[in-house]
Design a protein around this motif. Structure first.
Motif, PDB file in Angstrom:
ATOM      1  N   SER A 132       1.231  -1.123   0.474  1.00  0.00           N
ATOM      2  CA  SER A 132      -0.171   0.214  -0.059  1.00  0.00           C
ATOM      3  C   SER A 132       1.012   1.233   0.090  1.00  0.00           C
ATOM      4  CB  SER A 132      -0.815  -0.057   1.586  1.00  0.00           C
ATOM      5  OG  SER A 132      -0.055  -0.298   2.722  1.00  0.00           O
ATOM      6  N   GLY A 133       0.793   2.546   0.206  1.00  0.00           N
ATOM      7  CA  GLY A 133       1.307   3.953   0.042  1.00  0.00           C
ATOM      8  C   GLY A 133       0.055   4.223  -0.105  1.00  0.00           C
ATOM      9  N   ALA A 165      -2.815   4.132  -2.781  1.00  0.00           N
ATOM     10  CA  ALA A 165      -2.516   3.477  -3.404  1.00  0.00           C
ATOM     11  C   ALA A 165      -2.699   2.606  -2.590  1.00  0.00           C
ATOM     12  CB  ALA A 165      -1.027   3.893  -4.258  1.00  0.00           C
ATOM     13  N   GLY A 166      -2.586   1.407  -4.101  1.00  0.00           N
ATOM     14  CA  GLY A 166      -2.650  -0.261  -2.881  1.00  0.00           C
ATOM     15  C   GLY A 166      -1.823  -0.824  -4.517  1.00  0.00           C
ATOM     16  N   ALA A 179      -7.600   2.058  -0.890  1.00  0.00           N
ATOM     17  CA  ALA A 179      -6.808   1.562  -2.471  1.00  0.00           C
ATOM     18  C   ALA A 179      -6.382   0.613  -2.559  1.00  0.00           C
ATOM     19  CB  ALA A 179      -5.883   2.769  -3.068  1.00  0.00           C
ATOM     20  N   ALA A 180      -5.433   0.302  -0.797  1.00  0.00           N
ATOM     21  CA  ALA A 180      -5.207  -1.460  -0.960  1.00  0.00           C
ATOM     22  C   ALA A 180      -6.198  -2.456  -1.325  1.00  0.00           C
ATOM     23  CB  ALA A 180      -4.730  -0.995   0.254  1.00  0.00           C
ATOM     24  N   SER A 181      -7.436  -1.922  -0.440  1.00  0.00           N
ATOM     25  CA  SER A 181      -8.564  -2.691  -0.075  1.00  0.00           C
ATOM     26  C   SER A 181      -9.123  -2.985  -1.423  1.00  0.00           C
ATOM     27  CB  SER A 181      -9.593  -2.349   1.331  1.00  0.00           C
ATOM     28  OG  SER A 181      -8.683  -2.167   2.695  1.00  0.00           O
ATOM     29  N   VAL A 182      -9.168  -1.440  -2.059  1.00  0.00           N
ATOM     30  CA  VAL A 182     -10.659  -1.430  -3.491  1.00  0.00           C
ATOM     31  C   VAL A 182      -9.414  -2.659  -3.929  1.00  0.00           C
ATOM     32  CG1 VAL A 182     -11.137  -0.708  -5.936  1.00  0.00           C
ATOM     33  CG2 VAL A 182     -11.531  -0.194  -3.190  1.00  0.00           C
TER      34      VAL A 182
END
Length: 461
Positions: free
Chosen positions: A295-296, A303-304, A327-330
């Protein structure tokens, strides 16, 4: 909007499900814009975006800041130095970058965030402050850089990756971003991944938590902290990078080295690395699916990136908001959408072309005490050990020139499997890390530790 590779086109229903997911993410996450990409089978097969601007939106070529996904790029550079024999991951930092005050930490510990260093730099919130406030490594580490004794636990550390960036510069004799460009970005064709923004790029925004209004976030140059989170990239480039992380590329890192990066080197940390942390890569479980990636976030951006090795699917989500859109989960959900809707076809079974007769005599059932196990010889020449009808210690083994086998996975990784023979050359038993495996449960003819009752198996009268 969405674009699709003609070679590996997804089904219309899958593309719609992907578009719908990022539309929901943008709406519920209240993000000015979101871009996403999916890779499958080594190719980028889908790109999509969503924005509040009607009839217009970013595409896979628009840059966003990717925050800590930068760390994975930095880890690739360190692994390259290791593979070239210029350093060992067990080396203390002091050996290559003296005088930091954190020299006892090993390179492996820095890569896996087990060095015990502080999570953040001393002083101001470094992501929103100018790099001039941190001109030296001493300003990044502070007078007390450690929070824990090195090697004791996983503790995510941004300064730790600053040290790795400085290590790369010290060994190569060039700035971190120049080394990254020459050794990773150019070979992989990631020409839209840069240390500083290049048009077209998104602006970073803070969205008010209780009102539908926005405010621009400052875009700071991170200076010495660049190796921890500086990069700008696109959904398309990050998806291509994910393909590399899944398959390797001999021009950059071998498949074996990227697999090592995806292997847990640290204990789990809830919320950061559910299945542990590899070498520059987070590991997590999403709906029973093992994912590797990162992730970021930086002010104005989230971000992911996740990839599923088993499904050969990767997904990237980038958005230009400080918070709100996970984002990471999506990205993990996008992997699941594709993998569930269009399961990967298994490779066709094929026979072993030149079966080793010595290995062949090892195949079949064995017993560890009363626990039934089975050894299979696979077409790739590896031996596979697995329990029969129950969970247990499964592993794969590679043949060695001396006739032994070395464990490659699971509990027996790195352990030696030896075949013990009788005087007539027949196989008596297997020795695996001191465990005796026999052809019958507690075979009286084999040297079972503790011996076997001379009356043998019997019932109770």
């Amino acid at each position: 909007m969405d674009a699709v590779s003609e070679d590996l086109e997804l089904l219309p229903t899958t593309r719609r499900a992907l578009r719908h997911r990022i539309a929901v993410a943008q709406s519920e996450g209240r993000a000015p814009s979101v871009v996403a990409a999916v890779a499958r089978g080594g190719e980028v097969v889908w790109e999509g975006s969503r924005t509040f601007v009607e009839g217009h939106g970013p595409d896979g070529n628009v840059q966003y800041r990717i925050g800590s996904i930068t760390k994975t790029f930095t880890a690739v550079l360190v692994m390259r130095l290791r593979d070239e024999g210029l350093l060992s991951l067990e080396d203390p930092l002091e050996k290559h970058l003296p005088g930091t005050g954190a020299g006892e930490v090993t390179l492996a510990q820095l890569l896996s965030h087990t060095g015990g260093l502080a999570a953040e730099t001393p002083g101001e919130w470094w992501e929103r402050s100018p790099a001039e406030l941190r001109p030296e490594l001493a300003d990044v580490l502070g007078e007390e850089p450690f929070r824990f004794r090195p090697g004791r636990r996983h503790h995510y550390s941004n300064p730790g990756y600053t040290l790795l960036g400085s290590l790369v510069e010290a060994v190569r004799g060039k700035p971190w971003d120049e080394v990254l460009r020459a050794e990773v970005l150019e070979p992989l064709g990631l020409d839209r991944t840069t240390a500083r923004a290049r048009a077209p790029h998104a602006g970073g925004w803070a969205v008010h938590p209780w009102a539908d209004v926005m405010m621009p976030e400052p875009a700071q140059d991170l200076g010495l902290m660049a190796a921890a989170g500086q990069l700008w990239s696109t959904a398309r480039d990050v998806a291509r990078f994910a393909v590399f992380l899944a398959h390797g590329d001999e021009r950059v890192l071998s498949p074996e080295s990227v697999r090592e990066m995806r292997t847990s080197a640290a204990p789990p940390e809830p919320g950061v690395a559910e299945l542990g942390y590899g070498l520059g890569m987070q590991l997590t479980d999403a709906g029973g699916r093992r994912l590797a990636g990162h992730s970021g976030s930086l002010p104005g951006f989230v971000a992911g990136l996740w990839l599923s090795e088993a499904d050969d699917v990767a997904a990237v989500v980038l958005a230009n908001c400080t918070s709100g859109l996970p984002a990471a989960s999506v990205a993990a959900e996008l992997v699941g959408i594709v993998a569930d809707a269009e399961p990967r076809f298994p490779r066709p079974w094929r026979p072993f072309r030149e079966a080793d007769p010595v290995a062949l005599e090892l195949c079949g059932p064995w017993y560890w005490g009363t626990s039934p196990q089975v050894l299979r010889l696979k077409a790739d020449g590896l031996l596979e050990l697995a329990p029969v009808g129950a969970t247990g210690r499964a592993a794969r083994f590679r043949a060695e020139p001396d006739g032994s086998w070395t464990g490659l996975s699971g509990y027996y990784a790195g352990e030696t499997l030896r075949v013990v023979r009788r005087e007539d050359g027949s196989v008596s038993h297997l020795d695996l890390g001191s465990f005796v495996f026999t052809r019958e449960p507690y075979d009286a003819q084999a040297p079972v530790p503790g011996g076997v009752d001379p009356q043998g198996w019997r019932g109770i009268g």
